[in-house]
Design a protein around this motif. Structure first.
Motif, PDB file in Angstrom:
ATOM      1  N   CYS A   1      32.774  58.353  56.396  1.00 51.79           N
ATOM      2  CA  CYS A   1      33.974  57.629  56.057  1.00 51.79           C
ATOM      3  C   CYS A   1      34.585  58.255  54.794  1.00 51.79           C
ATOM      4  CB  CYS A   1      33.626  56.027  55.605  1.00 51.79           C
ATOM      5  SG  CYS A   1      34.825  54.965  54.860  1.00 51.79           S
TER       6      CYS A   1
ATOM      7  N   SER B   1      36.885  56.862  52.993  1.00 51.07           N
ATOM      8  CA  SER B   1      37.094  56.017  51.934  1.00 51.07           C
ATOM      9  C   SER B   1      36.123  55.728  51.142  1.00 51.07           C
ATOM     10  CB  SER B   1      37.660  54.624  52.413  1.00 51.07           C
ATOM     11  OG  SER B   1      38.862  54.731  53.260  1.00 51.07           O
ATOM     12  N   CYS B   2      34.747  55.544  51.576  1.00 50.72           N
ATOM     13  CA  CYS B   2      33.748  55.153  50.635  1.00 50.72           C
ATOM     14  C   CYS B   2      32.627  56.288  50.721  1.00 50.72           C
ATOM     15  CB  CYS B   2      33.267  53.733  50.871  1.00 50.72           C
ATOM     16  SG  CYS B   2      32.354  53.432  52.646  1.00 50.72           S
TER      17      CYS B   2
ATOM     18  N   THR C   1      30.582  56.409  52.998  1.00 47.50           N
ATOM     19  CA  THR C   1      29.286  56.087  53.967  1.00 47.50           C
ATOM     20  C   THR C   1      29.315  56.783  55.335  1.00 47.50           C
ATOM     21  OG1 THR C   1      29.670  53.827  53.163  1.00 47.50           O
ATOM     22  CG2 THR C   1      28.339  54.047  55.196  1.00 47.50           C
TER      23      THR C   1
ATOM     24  N   CYS D   1      34.483  51.988  59.677  1.00 50.25           N
ATOM     25  CA  CYS D   1      33.349  52.166  58.685  1.00 50.25           C
ATOM     26  C   CYS D   1      32.807  50.761  58.584  1.00 50.25           C
ATOM     27  CB  CYS D   1      33.904  52.688  57.102  1.00 50.25           C
ATOM     28  SG  CYS D   1      32.535  52.407  55.934  1.00 50.25           S
TER      29      CYS D   1
ATOM     30  N   ASN E   1      30.863  49.742  56.192  1.00 52.59           N
ATOM     31  CA  ASN E   1      30.906  49.098  54.700  1.00 52.59           C
ATOM     32  C   ASN E   1      32.306  48.566  54.365  1.00 52.59           C
ATOM     33  OD1 ASN E   1      29.717  49.123  52.120  1.00 52.59           O
ATOM     34  ND2 ASN E   1      30.844  51.055  51.458  1.00 52.59           N
ATOM     35  N   CYS E   2      33.455  49.695  54.535  1.00 50.61           N
ATOM     36  CA  CYS E   2      34.913  49.275  53.946  1.00 50.61           C
ATOM     37  C   CYS E   2      35.567  48.791  55.017  1.00 50.61           C
ATOM     38  CB  CYS E   2      35.199  50.167  52.969  1.00 50.61           C
ATOM     39  SG  CYS E   2      35.679  51.660  53.983  1.00 50.61           S
TER      40      CYS E   2
HETATM   41 ZN   LIG Z   1      34.114  53.037  54.331  1.00 53.20          ZN
END
Ligand SMILES: [Zn+2]
Length: 125
Positions: free
Chosen positions: A5, A7-8, A10, A19, A21-22
């Motif tokens: 990911c 962004s984060c 993961t 993702c 997670n986010c």
């Molecule tokens: Zn993410």
């Protein structure tokens, strides 16, 4: 293969478009280099803070260039030692004709064409 990911960070299974997670959309082509990041160039602390410990004077450097540019004094002032030495040599070899080099640089400093010293620190007004 898993992808990562953006962004984060993961690690996301290939079967997922987003993702877990986010929720960001994960692009498959990031897979090959999961640790791909910008080269970790560390800026000096004073640049990160936008504060410069020893800014040199634009006016001083410019005037040194105009009046003493034949001897590269403004370049010694700015830390461009090699260029200053070169200007001395050019002035000597050309019997002073080459001293216009330093004069021009002095004008460029005053007009803002040359904005930084040898360390990339902006000249102060
Ligand atoms: Zn993410």
């Amino acid at each position: 293969m898993a992808k990562m990911c953006n962004s984060c960070g993961t690690v996301v299974d290939d079967n997922f478009q987003n993702c877990p997670n986010c929720g960001a959309v994960v692009v498959a082509q990031q897979t090959a280099t999961p640790n791909m990041q910008q080269p970790s160039y560390q800026q000096p602390a004073y640049q990160q803070a936008g504060v410069y410990p020893e800014q040199k004077s634009k006016m001083a450097a410019g005037l040194l260039g105009i009046f003493l540019g034949a001897w590269g004094i403004h370049n010694f002032y700015l830390g461009n030692t090699g260029r200053g030495v070169a200007q001395i040599i050019v002035s000597l070899v050309t019997c002073g004709i080459g001293s216009i080099w330093g004069l021009i640089e002095g004008i460029m400093i005053l007009t803002g064409s040359i904005k930084t010293d040898a360390n990339g620190i902006p000249l102060k007004d």
